[in-house]
Scaffold this motif. Structure first.
Motif, PDB file in Angstrom:
ATOM      1  N   GLY A 106      -8.892  85.265 -48.488  1.00 12.95           N
ATOM      2  CA  GLY A 106      -9.729  85.902 -49.457  1.00 12.95           C
ATOM      3  C   GLY A 106      -8.719  86.042 -50.643  1.00 12.95           C
ATOM      4  O   GLY A 106      -7.367  86.091 -50.754  1.00 12.95           O
ATOM      5  N   PRO A 107      -9.221  86.606 -51.758  1.00 16.68           N
ATOM      6  CA  PRO A 107      -8.410  87.030 -53.047  1.00 16.68           C
ATOM      7  C   PRO A 107      -7.472  88.008 -52.811  1.00 16.68           C
ATOM      8  O   PRO A 107      -7.694  88.967 -52.083  1.00 16.68           O
ATOM      9  CB  PRO A 107      -9.566  87.380 -54.072  1.00 16.68           C
ATOM     10  CG  PRO A 107     -10.753  86.496 -53.692  1.00 16.68           C
ATOM     11  CD  PRO A 107     -10.702  86.678 -52.035  1.00 16.68           C
ATOM     12  N   ASP A 122      -4.881  87.853 -51.068  1.00 13.90           N
ATOM     13  CA  ASP A 122      -4.032  87.662 -49.879  1.00 13.90           C
ATOM     14  C   ASP A 122      -2.639  86.882 -50.234  1.00 13.90           C
ATOM     15  O   ASP A 122      -2.832  86.005 -51.246  1.00 13.90           O
ATOM     16  CB  ASP A 122      -4.848  86.824 -48.867  1.00 13.90           C
ATOM     17  CG  ASP A 122      -5.780  87.546 -47.960  1.00 13.90           C
ATOM     18  OD1 ASP A 122      -5.638  88.728 -48.153  1.00 13.90           O
ATOM     19  OD2 ASP A 122      -6.776  86.839 -47.421  1.00 13.90           O
ATOM     20  N   VAL A 126      -3.353  84.357 -53.348  1.00 15.16           N
ATOM     21  CA  VAL A 126      -4.568  83.780 -53.921  1.00 15.16           C
ATOM     22  C   VAL A 126      -5.067  84.647 -54.851  1.00 15.16           C
ATOM     23  O   VAL A 126      -4.834  85.890 -54.978  1.00 15.16           O
ATOM     24  CB  VAL A 126      -5.339  83.909 -52.775  1.00 15.16           C
ATOM     25  CG1 VAL A 126      -6.871  83.341 -53.059  1.00 15.16           C
ATOM     26  CG2 VAL A 126      -4.905  83.093 -51.765  1.00 15.16           C
ATOM     27  N   THR A 148      -7.770  85.785 -58.034  1.00 15.72           N
ATOM     28  CA  THR A 148      -8.859  86.663 -57.792  1.00 15.72           C
ATOM     29  C   THR A 148     -10.323  85.666 -57.782  1.00 15.72           C
ATOM     30  O   THR A 148     -11.485  86.146 -57.405  1.00 15.72           O
ATOM     31  CB  THR A 148      -9.352  87.690 -58.988  1.00 15.72           C
ATOM     32  OG1 THR A 148      -9.208  87.019 -60.300  1.00 15.72           O
ATOM     33  CG2 THR A 148      -8.387  88.882 -59.121  1.00 15.72           C
ATOM     34  N   GLY A 193      -9.839  82.896 -56.093  1.00 17.55           N
ATOM     35  CA  GLY A 193      -9.919  82.245 -54.467  1.00 17.55           C
ATOM     36  C   GLY A 193      -8.838  81.074 -54.658  1.00 17.55           C
ATOM     37  O   GLY A 193      -8.910  80.337 -53.742  1.00 17.55           O
ATOM     38  N   LYS A 223      -8.628  75.638 -54.133  1.00 14.22           N
ATOM     39  CA  LYS A 223      -9.178  76.763 -53.626  1.00 14.22           C
ATOM     40  C   LYS A 223      -9.033  76.919 -52.011  1.00 14.22           C
ATOM     41  O   LYS A 223      -9.343  76.036 -51.392  1.00 14.22           O
ATOM     42  CB  LYS A 223     -10.654  76.369 -53.829  1.00 14.22           C
ATOM     43  CG  LYS A 223     -11.980  77.386 -53.697  1.00 14.22           C
ATOM     44  CD  LYS A 223     -11.682  78.552 -54.485  1.00 14.22           C
ATOM     45  CE  LYS A 223     -12.789  79.434 -54.581  1.00 14.22           C
ATOM     46  NZ  LYS A 223     -14.174  79.174 -55.208  1.00 14.22           N
ATOM     47  N   ALA A 249      -9.799  80.196 -50.609  1.00 13.38           N
ATOM     48  CA  ALA A 249     -10.843  81.479 -50.291  1.00 13.38           C
ATOM     49  C   ALA A 249     -11.916  81.001 -49.679  1.00 13.38           C
ATOM     50  O   ALA A 249     -12.646  80.082 -49.975  1.00 13.38           O
ATOM     51  CB  ALA A 249     -11.341  82.038 -51.505  1.00 13.38           C
ATOM     52  N   SER A 253      -7.572  91.145 -48.676  1.00 13.04           N
ATOM     53  CA  SER A 253      -8.928  90.687 -49.351  1.00 13.04           C
ATOM     54  C   SER A 253      -9.888  91.705 -48.223  1.00 13.04           C
ATOM     55  O   SER A 253     -10.975  91.801 -48.639  1.00 13.04           O
ATOM     56  CB  SER A 253      -9.181  89.506 -49.246  1.00 13.04           C
ATOM     57  OG  SER A 253      -9.349  88.914 -47.834  1.00 13.04           O
TER      58      SER A 253
END
Length: 247
Positions: free
Chosen positions: A69-70, A72, A90, A92, A94, A105, A107, A141
């Motif tokens: 997730g964001p 991380d 990562v 926000t 993702g 990407k 996330a 996250s």
């Protein structure tokens, strides 16, 4: 005095509960719903919002994997291509920013799925048969909160499959003054927070399910002998629009 104490407890807890996210789909409120008076069931009060949970479906522990997730922090290693390897956080939105290929990407993906995605991008642009390994170094996250009468209350990252008992262990265990028979867990879905009561003793004995926690869950351990405060607390919550409290 009891009323004042209960209201102070409510004022402290509400801001924390308001920050909870996601769905409490793997907890069973046992037979608590049966104790709801008939006049509250049919009287047009906020208690009408009760959703009596059935026996929940538990995630298969053999297939459970943490999803990135964001915020991380991940480490991406490309075999025999050190210049393409990187430790990156990562963003926000993702995305993980990687050398040459740019943002990818990740996330919502497991580490294995992220490896396959990055390999695909590398194969399309630079390498014939890339081999990528993704390590999650910091879990930022997904978090849960453990409050109340535990030895080390606080906010803890979810580093994978974490159950109720594991969360209590992360908080260094129950305080000797804690209520071992009534521990509350809160989770919010679509703006509605649902509360569940578990017995720590029964869960440890295998008599009650040890639920798998999810991002945003809040565990509140009450002090032993404070059941009257819990009753007042649950009744007060129902005065807020969108609250459903399974006590």
């Amino acid at each position: 005095m009891k009323l004042i104490s209960a209201m102070v407890f409510l004022m402290i807890l509400l801001p924390v509960v308001a920050g909870a996210e996601d769905v409490l789909g793997d907890l069973q409120p046992q037979e608590k719903s049966a104790s709801i008076p008939d006049d509250r069931r049919n009287g047009g009060t906020p208690m009408d919002d009760f959703a009596v949970a059935q026996t929940p479906d538990q995630p298969d522990s053999r297939t459970y994997e943490y999803r990135i997730g964001p915020l991380d922090l991940i480490e991406v290693e490309v075999f025999q291509a050190e210049e393409l390897s990187r430790e990156t956080r990562v963003n926000t939105e993702g995305y993980a920013s990687l050398p040459l290929i740019g943002p990818v990407k990740v996330a919502g993906l497991t580490a294995r799925e992220a490896e396959r995605r990055i390999e695909k991008v590398l194969q399309e642009k630079y390498l014939q048969d890339p081999h990528v390994t993704v390590f999650i170094k910091e879990y930022e996250s997904q978090k849960i909160t453990v409050e109340g009468w535990v030895k080390n209350p606080g906010v803890f990252p979810l580093k994978g499959k974490t159950t109720f008992l594991q969360a209590i262990a992360n908080a260094k265990g129950m305080d000797r003054l804690a209520d071992f028979d009534e521990v509350a867990i809160f989770r919010t879905e679509n703006g509605k927070t649902t509360g569940y009561i578990l017995s720590y003793r029964k869960v440890r004995a295998g008599q009650q399910i040890d639920p798998v926690l999810q991002n945003g869950d809040i565990i509140v351990v009450n002090r032993s002998g404070s059941k009257a405060a819990w009753k007042l607390f649950s009744e007060t919550l129902t005065s807020f629009v969108g609250w459903s409290v399974l006590f």
